[in-house]
Write a protein that holds these residues in place. Structure first.
Motif, PDB file in Angstrom:
ATOM      1  N   THR A  37       0.834  -1.203   0.000  1.00 40.39           N
ATOM      2  CA  THR A  37       0.000   0.000   0.000  1.00 40.39           C
ATOM      3  C   THR A  37       0.866   1.249   0.000  1.00 40.39           C
ATOM      4  N   VAL A  38       1.912   1.256   0.807  1.00 41.73           N
ATOM      5  CA  VAL A  38       2.840   2.398   0.827  1.00 41.73           C
ATOM      6  C   VAL A  38       3.500   2.558  -0.534  1.00 41.73           C
ATOM      7  N   THR A  39       3.879   1.457  -1.158  1.00 37.02           N
ATOM      8  CA  THR A  39       4.488   1.504  -2.488  1.00 37.02           C
ATOM      9  C   THR A  39       3.516   2.099  -3.503  1.00 37.02           C
ATOM     10  N   ALA A  40       2.268   1.652  -3.469  1.00 34.99           N
ATOM     11  CA  ALA A  40       1.267   2.161  -4.409  1.00 34.99           C
ATOM     12  C   ALA A  40       1.031   3.656  -4.205  1.00 34.99           C
ATOM     13  N   ILE A  41       0.938   4.071  -2.942  1.00 36.11           N
ATOM     14  CA  ILE A  41       0.732   5.493  -2.651  1.00 36.11           C
ATOM     15  C   ILE A  41       1.922   6.316  -3.156  1.00 36.11           C
ATOM     16  N   SER A  42       3.109   5.750  -3.073  1.00 34.60           N
ATOM     17  CA  SER A  42       4.315   6.466  -3.511  1.00 34.60           C
ATOM     18  C   SER A  42       4.464   6.497  -5.026  1.00 34.60           C
ATOM     19  N   LEU A  43       4.149   5.389  -5.686  1.00 32.98           N
ATOM     20  CA  LEU A  43       4.402   5.297  -7.128  1.00 32.98           C
ATOM     21  C   LEU A  43       3.273   5.846  -8.000  1.00 32.98           C
ATOM     22  N   LEU A  44       2.039   5.815  -7.510  1.00 35.44           N
ATOM     23  CA  LEU A  44       0.923   6.265  -8.352  1.00 35.44           C
ATOM     24  C   LEU A  44       1.041   7.714  -8.819  1.00 35.44           C
ATOM     25  N   PRO A  45       1.452   8.663  -7.992  1.00 33.70           N
ATOM     26  CA  PRO A  45       1.621  10.024  -8.516  1.00 33.70           C
ATOM     27  C   PRO A  45       2.678  10.111  -9.629  1.00 33.70           C
ATOM     28  N   PHE A  46       3.768   9.360  -9.482  1.00 30.41           N
ATOM     29  CA  PHE A  46       4.796   9.358 -10.541  1.00 30.41           C
ATOM     30  C   PHE A  46       4.252   8.729 -11.818  1.00 30.41           C
ATOM     31  N   LEU A  47       3.508   7.657 -11.670  1.00 33.12           N
ATOM     32  CA  LEU A  47       2.923   7.009 -12.839  1.00 33.12           C
ATOM     33  C   LEU A  47       1.935   7.947 -13.528  1.00 33.12           C
ATOM     34  N   ALA A  48       1.077   8.606 -12.757  1.00 27.64           N
ATOM     35  CA  ALA A  48       0.102   9.532 -13.332  1.00 27.64           C
ATOM     36  C   ALA A  48       0.794  10.701 -14.023  1.00 27.64           C
ATOM     37  N   ALA A  49       1.840  11.244 -13.402  1.00 27.93           N
ATOM     38  CA  ALA A  49       2.558  12.376 -13.996  1.00 27.93           C
ATOM     39  C   ALA A  49       3.253  11.981 -15.286  1.00 27.93           C
ATOM     40  N   THR A  50       3.870  10.802 -15.309  1.00 30.91           N
ATOM     41  CA  THR A  50       4.581  10.395 -16.530  1.00 30.91           C
ATOM     42  C   THR A  50       3.606  10.045 -17.650  1.00 30.91           C
ATOM     43  N   VAL A  51       2.456   9.455 -17.306  1.00 35.55           N
ATOM     44  CA  VAL A  51       1.441   9.176 -18.332  1.00 35.55           C
ATOM     45  C   VAL A  51       0.884  10.487 -18.873  1.00 35.55           C
ATOM     46  N   LEU A  52       0.593  11.427 -17.989  1.00 30.63           N
ATOM     47  CA  LEU A  52       0.079  12.729 -18.418  1.00 30.63           C
ATOM     48  C   LEU A  52       1.072  13.440 -19.323  1.00 30.63           C
ATOM     49  N   LEU A  53       2.347  13.395 -18.957  1.00 31.52           N
ATOM     50  CA  LEU A  53       3.384  14.015 -19.784  1.00 31.52           C
ATOM     51  C   LEU A  53       3.455  13.359 -21.160  1.00 31.52           C
ATOM     52  N   ALA A  54       3.405  12.031 -21.207  1.00 27.58           N
ATOM     53  CA  ALA A  54       3.471  11.310 -22.482  1.00 27.58           C
ATOM     54  C   ALA A  54       2.263  11.610 -23.362  1.00 27.58           C
ATOM     55  N   VAL A  55       1.091  11.769 -22.753  1.00 26.62           N
ATOM     56  CA  VAL A  55      -0.121  12.074 -23.522  1.00 26.62           C
ATOM     57  C   VAL A  55      -0.097  13.507 -24.033  1.00 26.62           C
ATOM     58  N   LEU A  56       0.310  14.453 -23.169  1.00 28.62           N
ATOM     59  CA  LEU A  56       0.299  15.864 -23.560  1.00 28.62           C
ATOM     60  C   LEU A  56       1.348  16.189 -24.620  1.00 28.62           C
ATOM     61  N   VAL A  57       2.536  15.627 -24.477  1.00 31.92           N
ATOM     62  CA  VAL A  57       3.614  15.928 -25.427  1.00 31.92           C
ATOM     63  C   VAL A  57       3.438  15.131 -26.719  1.00 31.92           C
ATOM     64  N   ASP A  58       2.779  13.994 -26.631  1.00 37.62           N
ATOM     65  CA  ASP A  58       2.511  13.123 -27.771  1.00 37.62           C
ATOM     66  C   ASP A  58       3.793  12.681 -28.481  1.00 37.62           C
ATOM     67  N   ALA A  59       4.767  12.296 -27.669  1.00 36.68           N
ATOM     68  CA  ALA A  59       6.006  11.727 -28.204  1.00 36.68           C
ATOM     69  C   ALA A  59       6.084  10.279 -27.718  1.00 36.68           C
ATOM     70  N   ALA A  60       6.247   9.368 -28.661  1.00 38.41           N
ATOM     71  CA  ALA A  60       6.214   7.936 -28.335  1.00 38.41           C
ATOM     72  C   ALA A  60       7.314   7.540 -27.343  1.00 38.41           C
ATOM     73  N   TRP A  61       8.473   8.165 -27.433  1.00 41.34           N
ATOM     74  CA  TRP A  61       9.579   7.778 -26.558  1.00 41.34           C
ATOM     75  C   TRP A  61       9.321   8.103 -25.088  1.00 41.34           C
ATOM     76  N   LEU A  62       8.400   9.031 -24.809  1.00 45.06           N
ATOM     77  CA  LEU A  62       8.090   9.389 -23.424  1.00 45.06           C
ATOM     78  C   LEU A  62       7.348   8.278 -22.677  1.00 45.06           C
ATOM     79  N   TRP A  63       6.789   7.299 -23.393  1.00 41.27           N
ATOM     80  CA  TRP A  63       6.110   6.190 -22.740  1.00 41.27           C
ATOM     81  C   TRP A  63       7.096   5.262 -22.030  1.00 41.27           C
ATOM     82  N   VAL A  64       8.375   5.499 -22.241  1.00 44.06           N
ATOM     83  CA  VAL A  64       9.398   4.727 -21.518  1.00 44.06           C
ATOM     84  C   VAL A  64       9.305   5.005 -20.024  1.00 44.06           C
TER      85      VAL A  64
END
Length: 173
Positions: A37-64
Motif C-alpha cells: 500500500t505504501v508503495t502504491a501510494i508512492s508510485l501512483l503520482p509518478f505514474l500519473a505524472a509520466t502518463v500525463l506528460l506522455a499524452v500531452l507531449v505526444d512523443a512515443a519515446w516518453l512512454w518509456v
C-alpha cells in the motif's frame, strides 16, 4: 551449546541463519499488504505524472517513463511478499533471535540480560492493517532489533514476556 556432528555439518553447509532446535515464528502476511500500500501510494503520482506528460507531449519515446515506473512497481510487488516471508523471530531460554533478508540475510541475537526496554508501536497504516512493531533496545545502538508485522495481541504478549525475561536476567547480574 554442545557441538555435535550435525552442528558441524550445518555450519559447513553455510546455514548460519537457521540454528538447530529453533522454532521460528513468522510475522503476519498483513505486513506485505501494508508495504505494498505504501508503495502504491508512492508510485501512483509518478505514474500519473509520466502518463500525463506522455499524452500531452505526444512523443512515443516518453512512454518509456511510465513503463519504467510500472516495471518498478511490479518488481516491488514481487519482492515484498518474499521479504516479509523471510522475517521471523524465535524466543530461546537466554536470548531472542530475529532473522530477516533474502539476498542479504541477517540474524540478530539479543540476550535478555542486555535489553534495556521494549517498545511497541503502530502507526495509522499499521493499525489499519491490524499489525504492530516490537523494538528491543540495548545499551549498544547497533544491537537494537525490531520485529515488524505482529498482530497487536502478539506484540503485547511479546513485549511483556521480553520485559519480564530481561528483568529476571538483569537481576542476576
Amino acid at each position: 551449546m554442545e557441538v555435535t556432528e550435525e552442528t558441524v555439518a550445518r555450519a559447513a553447509t553455510g546455514d548460519l541463519f537457521d540454528p538447530l532446535g529453533v522454532t521460528w515464528t513468522r510475522v503476519s502476511p498483513k505486513l506485505a499488504a501494508a508495504r505494498l500500500t505504501v508503495t502504491a501510494i508512492s508510485l501512483l503520482p509518478f505514474l500519473a505524472a509520466t502518463v500525463l506528460l506522455a499524452v500531452l507531449v505526444d512523443a512515443a519515446w516518453l512512454w518509456v517513463f511510465p513503463a519504467a515506473v510500472a516495471a518498478l512497481g511490479l518488481w516491488i510487488g514481487l519482492l515484498v511478499p518474499r521479504q516479509v516471508g523471510a522475517l521471523a523471530y524465535a524466543e530461546r531460554a537466554d536470548d531472542l533471535l530475529v532473522r530477516r533478508g533474502i539476498l542479504f540475510r541477517q540474524l540478530v541475537v539479543v540476550p535478555y540480560g542486555r535489553m534495556q526496554y521494549v517498545d511497541v508501536t503502530a502507526g495509522p497504516l499499521a493499525r489499519r492493517f491490524g499489525i504492530a512493531s516490537v523494538q528491543l533496545h540495548t545499551a549498544s545502538p547497533s544491537t537494537t532489533a525490531s520485529i515488524e508485522g505482529l498482530p497487536p495481541q502478539e506484540a503485547a504478549r511479546l513485549r511483556d514476556r521480553l520485559a519480564s525475561r530481561g528483568e529476571a536476567r538483569l537481576a542476576g547480574l
